[in-house]
Design an enzyme around this catalytic site. Structure first.
Site, PDB file in Angstrom:
ATOM      1  N   CYS A  37       0.811  -1.212   0.000  1.00 25.05           N
ATOM      2  CA  CYS A  37       0.000   0.000   0.000  1.00 25.05           C
ATOM      3  C   CYS A  37       0.846   1.264   0.000  1.00 25.05           C
ATOM      4  O   CYS A  37       0.316   2.361  -0.068  1.00 25.05           O
ATOM      5  CB  CYS A  37      -0.932   0.007   1.206  1.00 25.05           C
ATOM      6  SG  CYS A  37      -0.091  -0.347   2.741  1.00 25.05           S
ATOM      7  N   ASP A  39       2.596   2.402   2.491  1.00 23.77           N
ATOM      8  CA  ASP A  39       2.659   3.029   3.820  1.00 23.77           C
ATOM      9  C   ASP A  39       4.093   3.039   4.346  1.00 23.77           C
ATOM     10  O   ASP A  39       4.852   2.103   4.091  1.00 23.77           O
ATOM     11  CB  ASP A  39       1.805   2.243   4.828  1.00 23.77           C
ATOM     12  CG  ASP A  39       0.314   2.434   4.577  1.00 23.77           C
ATOM     13  OD1 ASP A  39      -0.025   3.172   3.645  1.00 23.77           O
ATOM     14  OD2 ASP A  39      -0.488   1.860   5.334  1.00 23.77           O
ATOM     15  N   CYS A  64      -2.777   4.415   6.352  1.00 26.79           N
ATOM     16  CA  CYS A  64      -4.199   4.400   6.671  1.00 26.79           C
ATOM     17  C   CYS A  64      -4.412   4.394   8.187  1.00 26.79           C
ATOM     18  O   CYS A  64      -3.471   4.280   8.967  1.00 26.79           O
ATOM     19  CB  CYS A  64      -4.851   3.161   6.065  1.00 26.79           C
ATOM     20  SG  CYS A  64      -4.275   1.646   6.839  1.00 26.79           S
ATOM     21  N   CYS A 107      -0.966  -4.086   8.244  1.00 24.89           N
ATOM     22  CA  CYS A 107      -0.635  -2.929   9.089  1.00 24.89           C
ATOM     23  C   CYS A 107      -0.002  -3.391  10.403  1.00 24.89           C
ATOM     24  O   CYS A 107       0.943  -2.770  10.904  1.00 24.89           O
ATOM     25  CB  CYS A 107      -1.890  -2.115   9.406  1.00 24.89           C
ATOM     26  SG  CYS A 107      -2.727  -1.492   7.950  1.00 24.89           S
TER      27      CYS A 107
END
Lengths: 127, 241
Positions: A37, A39, A64, A107
């Site tokens: 993603c 991140d 996120c 995450c």
């Protein structure tokens, strides 16, 4: 997809946001990324040289809500632990605590990677 | 057709099942002719919807150099021919196939028309699950008590982090002319780098299409690096607009 209350709490009121001097001897810095993603997460720890207890932790995450919540929680959890105890934190513990859905498991993986990277950086400085 | 059926009557039960299955896979359900992909070449009837990968749906080999204009043309032609409106008075199963195939068609086109999603899809078909790999690497790092090796160079993560910091300040503090010029320059240089990554990706496609499986690793590497830059370009664009 709705965020759990705990994710929302960490997201709207993140703990321990900030940075430390990455050149300081007692500070360990972990910078990790999730290519799925894009991140990026930075997590830093300050370790007491006598007791090896993590006395402070800071993070800064661009990603996120779940990535922010995972790193916020990670800083809360490592504080007050010894380095060895902190290494025992698993991404699945974070998933459970934050009720992360399957699509957000990466995450929590990122947060575990960040803890491990910060500790590894600190250990290198002690050598 | 009738000759085949006559033969089947005397065949043992199991053989009959196998033959029926072969019939359904290779022959038109309506006229028994050898079937084409979506429509029978002989009688023109739509063929059953079956689970299929997106390359096969378009009758394409599993290769990455795709004529995107031809793909789009094929997409529009098939959407017209498979459209559920055409089957509103057909049998229930044909109505169902038409819906099913239209949905497959849309998914397949959306995935294959874009070079990045096409590459990701092919990697998936080849069993490459980036997220799963990352999780496994974390578990291994934990088991061996070491730091996980990041999939992209540390400098790229540093750069992405610093640029994100700059963007956050720009969002909070407003963008004056100097900062705007700086952000525009950054966006343009990142866009140029994304273009070069696209070239790297195309080079890897060529290798893959020529049967070189080592190209998979190269594609994974490009996609991993690419995601950070494309996020930054997106966020820069947002601040600049």
């Amino acid at each position: 997809m709705a965020y759990s209350d705990k994710v929302l709490d960490h997201y709207t009121n993140p703990r321990n946001v900030g940075t430390m001097d990455k050149n300081a001897g007692e500070v360990g810095t972990g910078l990790v990324g999730a290519p799925e993603c894009g991140d990026v997460m930075k997590l830093q720890i300050r370790v007491n040289p006598e007791t090896k207890i993590i006395e402070d932790a800071k993070f800064k995450t661009f990603g996120c809500g779940s990535a922010i919540a995972s790193s916020s929680l990670a800083t809360e959890w490592v504080k007050g632990k010894t380095v060895e105890e902190a290494l025992a934190i698993k991404n699945t513990d974070i998933v459970k605590e934050l009720s992360l859905p399957p699509v957000k498991i990466h995450c929590s993986v990122l947060a575990e990677d960040a803890i491990r990277a910060a500790i590894s950086d600190w250990k290198k400085k002690q050598a | 057709m009738s000759e085949q059926n006559a033969g089947l009557k005397t065949a043992p039960m199991q053989l009959q099942v196998i033959q029926e299955r072969q019939l359904s896979q290779h022959q038109c359900w309506s006229c028994g002719d050898m079937r084409a992909e979506h429509f029978c070449a002989a009688c023109g009837h739509m063929q059953p919807a079956e689970p299929t990968d997106f390359f096969s749906f378009f009758g394409l080999p599993r290769k990455l150099e795709v004529d995107e204009a031809a793909l789009e043309k094929e997409f529009y032609q098939l959407s017209r021919k498979l459209h559920p409106d055409l089957y509103s008075r057909a049998s229930a199963r044909e109505q169902h196939w038409s819906l099913e195939k239209t949905s497959q068609l849309n998914d397949a086109f959306r995935t294959l028309k874009d070079p990045i999603t096409r590459t990701e899809y092919l990697l998936n078909l080849e069993g490459i699950q980036l997220e799963e790999q990352s999780k496994v690497a974390t578990e291994q790092a934990r088991a061996f008590g070491v730091e996980k090796k990041q999939t992209v160079p540390a400098e790229l993560l540093e750069e992405a982090f610093e640029l994100n910091m700059m963007l956050e300040e720009a969002k909070a503090g407003g963008v004056d002319d100097d900062l705007r010029a700086q952000l525009v320059a950054t966006r343009d240089s990142l866009t140029a780098r994304l273009g070069r990554m696209q070239d790297e990706l195309r080079a890897a496609w060529k290798k893959w299409d020529n049967g070189n499986r080592a190209a998979i690793d190269e594609m994974v590497d490009v996609l991993n690096r690419r995601s950070y830059l494309s996020n930054l370009v997106r966020d820069l664009q947002e601040v600049l607009s």
